[in-house]
Design an enzyme around this catalytic site. Structure first.
Site, mmCIF file in Angstrom:
data_model
loop_
_atom_site.group_PDB
_atom_site.id
_atom_site.type_symbol
_atom_site.label_atom_id
_atom_site.label_comp_id
_atom_site.label_asym_id
_atom_site.label_seq_id
_atom_site.Cartn_x
_atom_site.Cartn_y
_atom_site.Cartn_z
ATOM 1 N N SER A 189 63.017 50.516 40.403
ATOM 2 C CA SER A 189 62.657 50.329 39.064
ATOM 3 C C SER A 189 62.976 49.014 38.050
ATOM 4 C CB SER A 189 63.087 51.702 38.039
ATOM 5 O OG SER A 189 62.822 51.462 36.938
ATOM 6 N N TYR A 202 70.438 57.147 36.023
ATOM 7 C CA TYR A 202 69.467 56.726 36.486
ATOM 8 C C TYR A 202 69.388 55.186 36.891
ATOM 9 C CZ TYR A 202 64.078 55.939 37.166
ATOM 10 O OH TYR A 202 62.880 55.519 37.540
HETATM 11 P P1 NAD Z 1 56.813 62.169 39.063
HETATM 12 O O1 NAD Z 1 57.559 63.162 38.183
HETATM 13 O O2 NAD Z 1 55.311 62.272 39.100
HETATM 14 O O3 NAD Z 1 57.245 61.899 40.408
HETATM 15 C C1 NAD Z 1 58.842 62.456 40.809
HETATM 16 C C2 NAD Z 1 58.707 63.440 41.934
HETATM 17 O O4 NAD Z 1 59.887 63.420 42.447
HETATM 18 C C3 NAD Z 1 58.292 64.822 41.548
HETATM 19 O O5 NAD Z 1 56.874 64.944 41.505
HETATM 20 C C4 NAD Z 1 58.943 65.445 42.368
HETATM 21 O O6 NAD Z 1 57.893 66.117 43.382
HETATM 22 C C5 NAD Z 1 60.096 64.759 42.877
HETATM 23 N N1 NAD Z 1 61.462 65.081 42.928
HETATM 24 C C6 NAD Z 1 62.175 65.281 41.854
HETATM 25 N N2 NAD Z 1 63.378 65.942 42.378
HETATM 26 C C7 NAD Z 1 63.201 66.279 43.631
HETATM 27 C C8 NAD Z 1 63.894 66.983 44.393
HETATM 28 N N3 NAD Z 1 65.358 67.418 44.089
HETATM 29 N N4 NAD Z 1 63.550 67.255 45.687
HETATM 30 C C9 NAD Z 1 62.356 67.069 46.034
HETATM 31 N N5 NAD Z 1 61.293 66.065 45.101
HETATM 32 C C10 NAD Z 1 61.915 65.756 44.029
HETATM 33 O O7 NAD Z 1 57.046 60.894 38.288
HETATM 34 P P2 NAD Z 1 56.770 59.419 38.711
HETATM 35 O O8 NAD Z 1 57.274 58.295 37.528
HETATM 36 O O9 NAD Z 1 55.740 59.240 39.420
HETATM 37 O O10 NAD Z 1 58.250 59.013 39.699
HETATM 38 C C11 NAD Z 1 58.077 58.487 40.941
HETATM 39 C C12 NAD Z 1 59.180 57.270 41.214
HETATM 40 O O11 NAD Z 1 58.936 56.229 40.488
HETATM 41 C C13 NAD Z 1 60.545 57.856 40.756
HETATM 42 O O12 NAD Z 1 61.439 57.497 41.808
HETATM 43 C C14 NAD Z 1 60.874 57.260 39.699
HETATM 44 O O13 NAD Z 1 62.257 56.895 39.370
HETATM 45 C C15 NAD Z 1 60.244 55.978 39.836
HETATM 46 N N6 NAD Z 1 59.836 55.194 38.516
HETATM 47 C C16 NAD Z 1 59.060 55.732 37.485
HETATM 48 C C17 NAD Z 1 58.557 54.918 36.652
HETATM 49 C C18 NAD Z 1 57.734 55.608 35.395
HETATM 50 O O14 NAD Z 1 57.733 54.801 34.262
HETATM 51 N N7 NAD Z 1 57.209 56.620 35.794
HETATM 52 C C19 NAD Z 1 59.204 53.818 36.447
HETATM 53 C C20 NAD Z 1 60.202 53.247 37.210
HETATM 54 C C21 NAD Z 1 60.435 53.825 38.583
#
Ligand code: NAD
Ligand code: MG
Length: 297
Positions: A189, A202
């Site tokens: 991130s 985080y």
């Molecule tokens: P999202 O909620 O769609 O995806 C996160 C997924 O993590 C969930 O769908 C869930 O299936 C999984 N998860 C969480 N806890 C879990 C557990 N204990 N066991 C199994 N699965 C688990 O959100 P997203 O934003 O697409 O996140 C995906 C990645 O992107 C993450 O690592 C997040 O940190 C990273 N990220 C997101 C953003 C943003 O702005 N959305 C920015 C930077 C990084």
């Protein structure tokens, strides 16, 4: 047809998201997200760049992982989808899209905070797909807290387990099976370099993920396994409405980026495809920033 190759002004290429204040319990469902997120369902056009590959994508039910899973399938890969049991509805929808692309979609619900679940996920992928050559460590937990004192020991532990330990356990198991030419892609991130004061636990995990990526990449390169990372900026996903952001900040989500808007999961998919495919053969230990223009080191 509009697809990811269509030239557009990036400022206006996707609708500006001004999300209403909303809240869902963790992990949040894409099915209930307002407005809807774009995972490339209508637009991602594959060109055979991952023909016959076997991928594991964690957090594949929604958000960035779902966009990567759809793109991988349309590029010719079979996909094992990891997600939490309470996300069955979202996971089934993405699995249907993968199957419609003519590829295998294997749903494996489970909590990755548990080491045995991580090992079983990899073993299931190997058994059902006949191997594994792409691992995307993307599942993540993000819960904002205004004060250090608001981060309970349990939250700290669960954030570390989900974001860092699961990556370690999954990677350790997967490399046992990975032939040369395989790739590992970790989702880090912008928070790895530019931490928000409300995301201490985080952001710490995201710096760890970036560091792990760069160290492991050097260790595995001689074996022909490439390790890289993608560092998203503000992307419209269920993570943001299930305590990932303070609720009052949601309407302005992403507006402070140079592009002036939040990104859509669909805009991340090509980065994952690039790093998974053979065309990135000399890209090792890289963090590909997809963040709307915020400067990074
Ligand atoms: P999202 O909620 O769609 O995806 C996160 C997924 O993590 C969930 O769908 C869930 O299936 C999984 N998860 C969480 N806890 C879990 C557990 N204990 N066991 C199994 N699965 C688990 O959100 P997203 O934003 O697409 O996140 C995906 C990645 O992107 C993450 O690592 C997040 O940190 C990273 N990220 C997101 C953003 C943003 O702005 N959305 C920015 C930077 C990084
Ligand atoms: Mg989800």
């Amino acid at each position: 047809m509009t697809d990811q190759y269509t030239f557009r002004n990036p400022v206006t290429a996707y609708p500006e998201v001004s999300p209403p204040k909303q809240h869902q319990p963790e992990p949040g469902l894409d099915a209930e997200l307002m407005p809807k997120a774009d995972h490339g369902e209508e637009t991602y056009h594959g060109t055979g760049r991952l023909e016959g590959r076997k991928a594991i994508v964690t957090g594949a039910d929604s958000g960035i992982g779902a966009a990567a899973a759809i793109a991988f399938a349309r590029e010719g890969a079979d996909v094992v989808l990891s997600y939490l049991p309470e996300e069955e509805e979202d996971a089934s929808r993405i699995a249907g899209i993968i199957e419609a692309a003519g590829r295998k979609a294997v749903k494996v619900p489970g909590d990755l905070k548990d080491s045995d679940t991580c090992r079983e996920l990899v073993d299931t992928a190997v058994a059902v797909l006949g191997g594994v050559d792409i691992l995307v460590n993307n599942a993540g937990k993000q819960v904002a807290q205004e004060e250090l004192g608001g981060i309970t020991d349990e939250q700290f532990d669960h954030t570390m387990k989900t974001n860092v330990y699961a990556m370690f356990w999954l990677t350790k198991e997967a490399v046992k099976h990975m032939p040369a030419g395989s790739t590992i892609i970790n989702t880090t991130s912008i928070q790895a370099y530019n931490p928000s004061p409300t995301l201490l636990d985080y952001a710490t995990t995201k710096a760890s993920i970036n560091n792990f990526t760069k160290g492991l990449a050097q260790q595995l390169a001689p074996k022909g396994i490439r390790v890289n990372a993608v560092a998203p900026g503000p992307i419209w996903t269920p993570l943001q409405v299930s305590s990932g952001q303070p609720k009052e900040k949601l309407p302005d989500f992403g507006k402070s980026t140079p592009l002036g808007r939040a990104g859509q999961p669909a805009e991340l998919a090509p980065a994952y495809v690039f790093l998974a495919s053979a065309e990135s053969s000399y890209v090792v230990g890289e963090t590909l920033n997809v963040n709307g223009g915020n400067p990074t080191p």
